[in-house]
Design a protein around this motif. Sequence first.
Motif, short mmCIF file in Angstrom:
data_model
loop_
_atom_site.label_atom_id
_atom_site.label_comp_id
_atom_site.label_asym_id
_atom_site.label_seq_id
_atom_site.Cartn_x
_atom_site.Cartn_y
_atom_site.Cartn_z
N GLY A 1 0.80 -1.22 0.00
CA GLY A 1 0.00 0.00 0.00
C GLY A 1 0.83 1.27 0.00
O GLY A 1 0.52 2.22 -0.72
N VAL A 2 1.92 1.29 0.78
CA VAL A 2 2.76 2.48 0.82
C VAL A 2 3.47 2.69 -0.51
O VAL A 2 3.51 3.81 -1.05
CB VAL A 2 3.77 2.38 1.97
CG1 VAL A 2 4.81 3.50 1.89
CG2 VAL A 2 3.06 2.44 3.32
N ALA A 3 4.03 1.61 -1.06
CA ALA A 3 4.73 1.75 -2.35
C ALA A 3 3.79 2.21 -3.45
O ALA A 3 4.08 3.15 -4.19
CB ALA A 3 5.38 0.41 -2.71
N ALA A 4 2.62 1.55 -3.56
CA ALA A 4 1.67 1.93 -4.61
C ALA A 4 1.09 3.32 -4.36
O ALA A 4 0.89 4.10 -5.29
CB ALA A 4 0.56 0.89 -4.71
N GLY A 5 0.81 3.65 -3.10
CA GLY A 5 0.27 4.96 -2.79
C GLY A 5 1.23 6.09 -3.10
O GLY A 5 0.82 7.15 -3.56
N LEU A 6 2.52 5.87 -2.86
CA LEU A 6 3.52 6.89 -3.21
C LEU A 6 3.57 7.11 -4.72
O LEU A 6 3.66 8.25 -5.19
CB LEU A 6 4.89 6.47 -2.68
CG LEU A 6 5.12 6.60 -1.17
CD1 LEU A 6 6.47 6.03 -0.79
CD2 LEU A 6 5.01 8.06 -0.74
N VAL A 7 3.52 6.01 -5.47
CA VAL A 7 3.55 6.15 -6.93
C VAL A 7 2.34 6.91 -7.43
O VAL A 7 2.46 7.84 -8.24
CB VAL A 7 3.64 4.76 -7.59
CG1 VAL A 7 3.48 4.87 -9.10
CG2 VAL A 7 4.96 4.09 -7.25
N LEU A 8 1.16 6.56 -6.93
CA LEU A 8 -0.06 7.24 -7.37
C LEU A 8 -0.12 8.68 -6.89
O LEU A 8 -0.68 9.55 -7.57
CB LEU A 8 -1.29 6.48 -6.86
CG LEU A 8 -1.47 5.05 -7.36
CD1 LEU A 8 -2.77 4.47 -6.84
CD2 LEU A 8 -1.42 4.98 -8.87
N GLY A 9 0.45 8.95 -5.72
CA GLY A 9 0.43 10.31 -5.22
C GLY A 9 1.42 11.22 -5.91
O GLY A 9 1.14 12.40 -6.15
N VAL A 10 2.59 10.68 -6.26
CA VAL A 10 3.63 11.49 -6.89
C VAL A 10 3.36 11.69 -8.37
O VAL A 10 3.62 12.76 -8.93
CB VAL A 10 5.01 10.86 -6.66
CG1 VAL A 10 6.08 11.57 -7.47
CG2 VAL A 10 5.36 10.89 -5.18
N VAL B 1 0.11 12.27 0.23
CA VAL B 1 1.04 12.88 -0.71
C VAL B 1 0.43 14.13 -1.34
O VAL B 1 1.09 15.15 -1.51
CB VAL B 1 1.45 11.86 -1.79
CG1 VAL B 1 2.32 12.53 -2.86
CG2 VAL B 1 2.21 10.69 -1.16
N HIS B 2 -0.86 14.05 -1.66
CA HIS B 2 -1.53 15.21 -2.25
C HIS B 2 -1.65 16.36 -1.25
O HIS B 2 -1.75 17.53 -1.66
CB HIS B 2 -2.94 14.82 -2.72
CG HIS B 2 -2.93 13.87 -3.87
ND1 HIS B 2 -3.98 13.02 -4.14
CD2 HIS B 2 -1.98 13.60 -4.80
CE1 HIS B 2 -3.69 12.28 -5.21
NE2 HIS B 2 -2.47 12.62 -5.61
#
Length: 273
Positions: free
Chosen positions: A92-101, A159-160
Amino acid sequence: MTARTIDPPRTTTRHTRARLTGTGWPAKIGFIAAILALWELAVRLGQPGSVPSPSEVAPALADVISDGRLVGPVLQTLTAWALGLLLATAIGVAAGLVLGVSPVAERLTRFTVDFLRTIPSLALVPLAVLLYGSGTGSTLLLVVSAATWPILLQTAHGVHAVDPVASETCRSYRVRLHHRILFLVLPGAAAYLATGVRIAAAVSLLLSLSAELIIPAPGIGQEIAVTQLGGDLPAMYAWIFVAGVLGVLINALFSRLERALLRWHPAHRQEAR
């Protein structure tokens, strides 16, 4: 020259508010005692044998503890819960960072994420049993499939929510991406991430118990199913009580960890005032 007004410090703590509103531990214990008394009275006035009373569940719980039957299922449930939560957090953290950045990645995967996260995890029980049988692997598959989404979405929202001025400053000074993520994005999204992990911890426990109950896999859920099939209702309710206490302890642990680790965050500084 105008006078500068300073707001007085807020000295009312959470414990003081609890005393003022009567929601401290004595009030909570009294409320629980009242619920148990009403339960006992309802069973005695109703149809006997359909639902066991607290006076019948308490000896069954004492037998489970004294016989040493409690440790094994609790450890099995906690093992599946912890492993599933760790895997869900990493994904979740890895995918969330990618989607947020990356706005492009978010737009490309928005439909897929919305579609996958609406699939009930228990609908994957046949697939889990087909792949891993009735072992811990099946429980892990169900836990990860449900607990990943709160962490992923909270990480992306965090991230947003990072300060846009700080982000533009980092871009202006051409700060490397991994430094920006490590020193700006992760601290800025820490509160969102902690909330996602706390929600995922509760979801992981629910899915662990559900998998053990339905498949059945080893753990507390399996003990609930076995005692229910054997007609031992007091023992079944005793195991349900154990599951409830475990959930309360896990939620309290993560709440305390969140407040301790994020004491520096503005949201938690406001809450502590």
